[in-house]
Design a protein around this motif. Structure first.
Motif, PDB file in Angstrom:
ATOM      1  N   VAL A 138      34.844  26.072  27.923  1.00 13.13           N
ATOM      2  CA  VAL A 138      35.270  25.744  26.557  1.00 13.13           C
ATOM      3  C   VAL A 138      35.388  26.994  25.691  1.00 13.13           C
ATOM      4  CG1 VAL A 138      34.411  23.379  26.547  1.00 13.13           C
ATOM      5  CG2 VAL A 138      32.854  25.244  25.987  1.00 13.13           C
ATOM      6  N   ALA A 139      35.433  28.157  26.326  1.00 12.66           N
ATOM      7  CA  ALA A 139      35.506  29.409  25.575  1.00 12.66           C
ATOM      8  C   ALA A 139      36.728  30.222  25.990  1.00 12.66           C
ATOM      9  CB  ALA A 139      34.237  30.224  25.799  1.00 12.66           C
ATOM     10  N   LYS A 140      37.275  30.955  25.045  1.00 12.37           N
ATOM     11  CA  LYS A 140      38.323  31.911  25.357  1.00 12.37           C
ATOM     12  C   LYS A 140      37.710  33.124  26.048  1.00 12.37           C
ATOM     13  CE  LYS A 140      41.486  32.757  22.235  1.00 12.37           C
ATOM     14  NZ  LYS A 140      42.692  32.188  22.888  1.00 12.37           N
ATOM     15  N   LYS A 141      36.465  33.432  25.613  1.00 12.70           N
ATOM     16  CA  LYS A 141      35.745  34.563  26.178  1.00 12.70           C
ATOM     17  C   LYS A 141      34.259  34.319  25.985  1.00 12.70           C
ATOM     18  CE  LYS A 141      34.968  39.543  25.551  1.00 12.70           C
ATOM     19  NZ  LYS A 141      35.293  40.743  24.724  1.00 12.70           N
ATOM     20  N   ILE A 142      33.448  34.588  27.020  1.00 10.38           N
ATOM     21  CA  ILE A 142      32.010  34.404  26.889  1.00 10.38           C
ATOM     22  C   ILE A 142      31.290  35.531  27.630  1.00 10.38           C
ATOM     23  CG2 ILE A 142      31.680  32.954  28.923  1.00 10.38           C
ATOM     24  CD1 ILE A 142      30.055  32.346  25.509  1.00 10.38           C
ATOM     25  N   ASP A 143      30.236  36.053  27.027  1.00 10.07           N
ATOM     26  CA  ASP A 143      29.430  37.103  27.637  1.00 10.07           C
ATOM     27  C   ASP A 143      27.966  36.698  27.617  1.00 10.07           C
ATOM     28  OD1 ASP A 143      31.486  39.084  28.156  1.00 10.07           O
ATOM     29  OD2 ASP A 143      31.562  39.403  25.987  1.00 10.07           O
ATOM     30  N   GLN A 144      27.271  36.977  28.709  1.00 13.40           N
ATOM     31  CA  GLN A 144      25.836  36.735  28.780  1.00 13.40           C
ATOM     32  C   GLN A 144      25.127  38.061  28.528  1.00 13.40           C
ATOM     33  OE1 GLN A 144      24.184  34.063  31.848  1.00 13.40           O
ATOM     34  NE2 GLN A 144      22.858  35.764  32.457  1.00 13.40           N
ATOM     35  N   LEU A 145      24.322  38.120  27.459  1.00 10.13           N
ATOM     36  CA  LEU A 145      23.629  39.340  27.087  1.00 10.13           C
ATOM     37  C   LEU A 145      22.170  39.280  27.534  1.00 10.13           C
ATOM     38  CD1 LEU A 145      25.069  39.812  23.483  1.00 10.13           C
ATOM     39  CD2 LEU A 145      26.033  40.526  25.678  1.00 10.13           C
ATOM     40  N   ASP A 146      21.438  40.364  27.274  1.00 13.23           N
ATOM     41  CA  ASP A 146      20.023  40.398  27.636  1.00 13.23           C
ATOM     42  C   ASP A 146      19.246  39.349  26.859  1.00 13.23           C
ATOM     43  OD1 ASP A 146      20.474  42.536  29.333  1.00 13.23           O
ATOM     44  OD2 ASP A 146      19.991  44.046  27.814  1.00 13.23           O
ATOM     45  N   ARG A 147      18.204  38.819  27.487  1.00 12.23           N
ATOM     46  CA  ARG A 147      17.341  37.865  26.799  1.00 12.23           C
ATOM     47  C   ARG A 147      16.564  38.552  25.681  1.00 12.23           C
ATOM     48  NH1 ARG A 147      14.651  34.829  32.087  1.00 12.23           N
ATOM     49  NH2 ARG A 147      16.620  34.036  32.950  1.00 12.23           N
ATOM     50  N   VAL A 148      16.270  37.773  24.652  1.00 14.73           N
ATOM     51  CA  VAL A 148      15.490  38.306  23.534  1.00 14.73           C
ATOM     52  C   VAL A 148      14.340  37.349  23.235  1.00 14.73           C
ATOM     53  CG1 VAL A 148      17.505  39.450  22.531  1.00 14.73           C
ATOM     54  CG2 VAL A 148      16.889  37.144  21.777  1.00 14.73           C
ATOM     55  N   LEU A 149      13.327  37.852  22.550  1.00  9.02           N
ATOM     56  CA  LEU A 149      12.204  37.029  22.124  1.00  9.02           C
ATOM     57  C   LEU A 149      12.466  36.518  20.716  1.00  9.02           C
ATOM     58  CD1 LEU A 149       9.170  39.188  23.353  1.00  9.02           C
ATOM     59  CD2 LEU A 149       9.993  37.040  24.344  1.00  9.02           C
ATOM     60  N   VAL A 150      12.374  35.214  20.542  1.00  5.37           N
ATOM     61  CA  VAL A 150      12.482  34.610  19.217  1.00  5.37           C
ATOM     62  C   VAL A 150      11.113  34.015  18.902  1.00  5.37           C
ATOM     63  CG1 VAL A 150      13.585  32.843  17.809  1.00  5.37           C
ATOM     64  CG2 VAL A 150      14.945  34.152  19.452  1.00  5.37           C
ATOM     65  N   ASP A 151      10.400  34.629  17.998  1.00  9.32           N
ATOM     66  CA  ASP A 151       9.024  34.257  17.679  1.00  9.32           C
ATOM     67  C   ASP A 151       8.185  34.125  18.950  1.00  9.32           C
ATOM     68  OD1 ASP A 151       6.886  33.648  15.935  1.00  9.32           O
ATOM     69  OD2 ASP A 151       7.216  31.498  16.177  1.00  9.32           O
ATOM     70  N   GLY A 152       8.342  35.112  19.836  1.00  6.07           N
ATOM     71  CA  GLY A 152       7.536  35.177  21.040  1.00  6.07           C
ATOM     72  C   GLY A 152       8.056  34.413  22.235  1.00  6.07           C
ATOM     73  N   ARG A 153       9.128  33.647  22.086  1.00  6.05           N
ATOM     74  CA  ARG A 153       9.645  32.846  23.207  1.00  6.05           C
ATOM     75  C   ARG A 153      10.911  33.493  23.773  1.00  6.05           C
ATOM     76  NH1 ARG A 153      10.289  26.555  22.311  1.00  6.05           N
ATOM     77  NH2 ARG A 153       8.027  26.889  22.157  1.00  6.05           N
ATOM     78  N   PRO A 154      10.976  33.689  25.102  1.00  4.64           N
ATOM     79  CA  PRO A 154      12.186  34.251  25.714  1.00  4.64           C
ATOM     80  C   PRO A 154      13.372  33.301  25.534  1.00  4.64           C
ATOM     81  CG  PRO A 154      10.317  34.355  27.233  1.00  4.64           C
ATOM     82  CD  PRO A 154       9.911  33.455  26.103  1.00  4.64           C
ATOM     83  N   MET A 155      14.496  33.866  25.145  1.00  2.00           N
ATOM     84  CA  MET A 155      15.700  33.071  24.919  1.00  2.00           C
ATOM     85  C   MET A 155      16.887  33.739  25.597  1.00  2.00           C
ATOM     86  SD  MET A 155      14.581  30.607  22.798  1.00  2.00           S
ATOM     87  CE  MET A 155      15.890  29.953  21.744  1.00  2.00           C
ATOM     88  N   ALA A 156      17.661  32.937  26.340  1.00  5.39           N
ATOM     89  CA  ALA A 156      18.919  33.423  26.883  1.00  5.39           C
ATOM     90  C   ALA A 156      19.889  33.650  25.723  1.00  5.39           C
ATOM     91  CB  ALA A 156      19.491  32.409  27.865  1.00  5.39           C
ATOM     92  N   HIS A 157      20.783  34.624  25.878  1.00  7.10           N
ATOM     93  CA  HIS A 157      21.674  35.001  24.773  1.00  7.10           C
ATOM     94  C   HIS A 157      23.115  35.054  25.271  1.00  7.10           C
ATOM     95  CE1 HIS A 157      22.598  38.155  21.392  1.00  7.10           C
ATOM     96  NE2 HIS A 157      23.137  36.965  21.150  1.00  7.10           N
ATOM     97  N   HIS A 158      23.973  34.233  24.663  1.00  4.67           N
ATOM     98  CA  HIS A 158      25.396  34.212  25.000  1.00  4.67           C
ATOM     99  C   HIS A 158      26.222  34.400  23.731  1.00  4.67           C
ATOM    100  CE1 HIS A 158      23.488  31.938  28.318  1.00  4.67           C
ATOM    101  NE2 HIS A 158      24.447  32.447  29.062  1.00  4.67           N
ATOM    102  N   VAL A 159      27.299  35.154  23.846  1.00  7.22           N
ATOM    103  CA  VAL A 159      28.225  35.332  22.720  1.00  7.22           C
ATOM    104  C   VAL A 159      29.644  35.141  23.232  1.00  7.22           C
ATOM    105  CG1 VAL A 159      26.701  36.925  21.486  1.00  7.22           C
ATOM    106  CG2 VAL A 159      28.398  37.828  23.074  1.00  7.22           C
TER     107      VAL A 159
END
Length: 215
Positions: A141-162
């Motif tokens: 459903v995207a024209k373009k999608i990238d998977q970036l490094d995971r980040v911590l959001v208030d201490g919880r690991p989160m997958a990051h996509h843009v």
């Protein structure tokens, strides 16, 4: 279908609906482990290869937290910028799977930049599966999608996509963070911005909201 993949499918459907929350207007031009056998007893011990390491999550300094309206979700709270509003009621009318939402009070350029949060239980999944499944589903459903490094959001690991999402009436920029807790609850934080919003402005708004995040 696994529970984690089911969650990914539901959440992607929610993300696509965020374009409907943004309103109309604006021109948009097209941009031309296999399972291992259990070791059996033998006179000679066979070395077991080390397990593949799960990618670590980066500690990010999001800066100063947003100072606008405080929004309370099922297992979290966050604040939006002062010129944004709690848009949860309107967002749920578009998609009942949305847990909370915040959006610009005035989308004068024809698109209301927004954040939508979905939180569902998908017992049995893990972040590795969720990260991979969401990436696959977003590609559809995207024209373009990238998977970036995971980040911590208030201490919880989160997958990051843009990426850039395909939607009507207008495509939009997506910045998404996805995580899963010990009880199997999957939370997806999806930021949607008009295509003409500069990257610095998008990052500033996203970071301010994530800096205010509390589980």
């Amino acid at each position: 279908m696994s529970r984690s993949r089911t969650a990914a499918l539901v959440l992607v459907g929610t993300l696509v609906s965020s374009s409907l929350l943004a309103g109309c207007g604006g021109d948009d031009k097209d941009d031309k482990p296999d399972a291992q056998e259990s070791p059996t007893a033998s006179a000679t011990l066979t070395p077991v290869p080390p397990a593949e390491e799960t990618p670590s999550a980066q500690e990010v300094d999001f800066g100063k937290p947003a100072k606008g309206a405080k929004i309370e979700g099922s297992t979290y709270t966050y604040k939006v910028p002062v010129d944004w509003i709690d848009n949860t009621g309107s967002a749920r009318e578009v998609n009942s799977e949305i847990d909370t939402s915040g959006a610009e009070a005035d989308g004068s350029d024809g698109f209301r930049n927004n954040v939508t949060v979905t939180s569902i239980v998908a017992t049995g999944g893990n972040l590795d599966d969720l990260e991979a499944d969401i990436a696959i589903q977003l590609e559809d459903v995207a024209k373009k999608i990238d998977q970036l490094d995971r980040v911590l959001v208030d201490g919880r690991p989160m997958a990051h996509h843009v990426g850039v999402m395909k939607a009507k009436p207008v495509n939009y920029q997506l910045d998404q963070y996805s995580g899963i807790d010990d009880e199997g609850r999957v939370t997806v934080i999806a930021f949607s911005y008009a295509r003409n919003v500069p990257e610095k402005a998008r990052t500033r708004t996203t970071n301010a909201i994530l800096a205010s995040w509390k589980w």
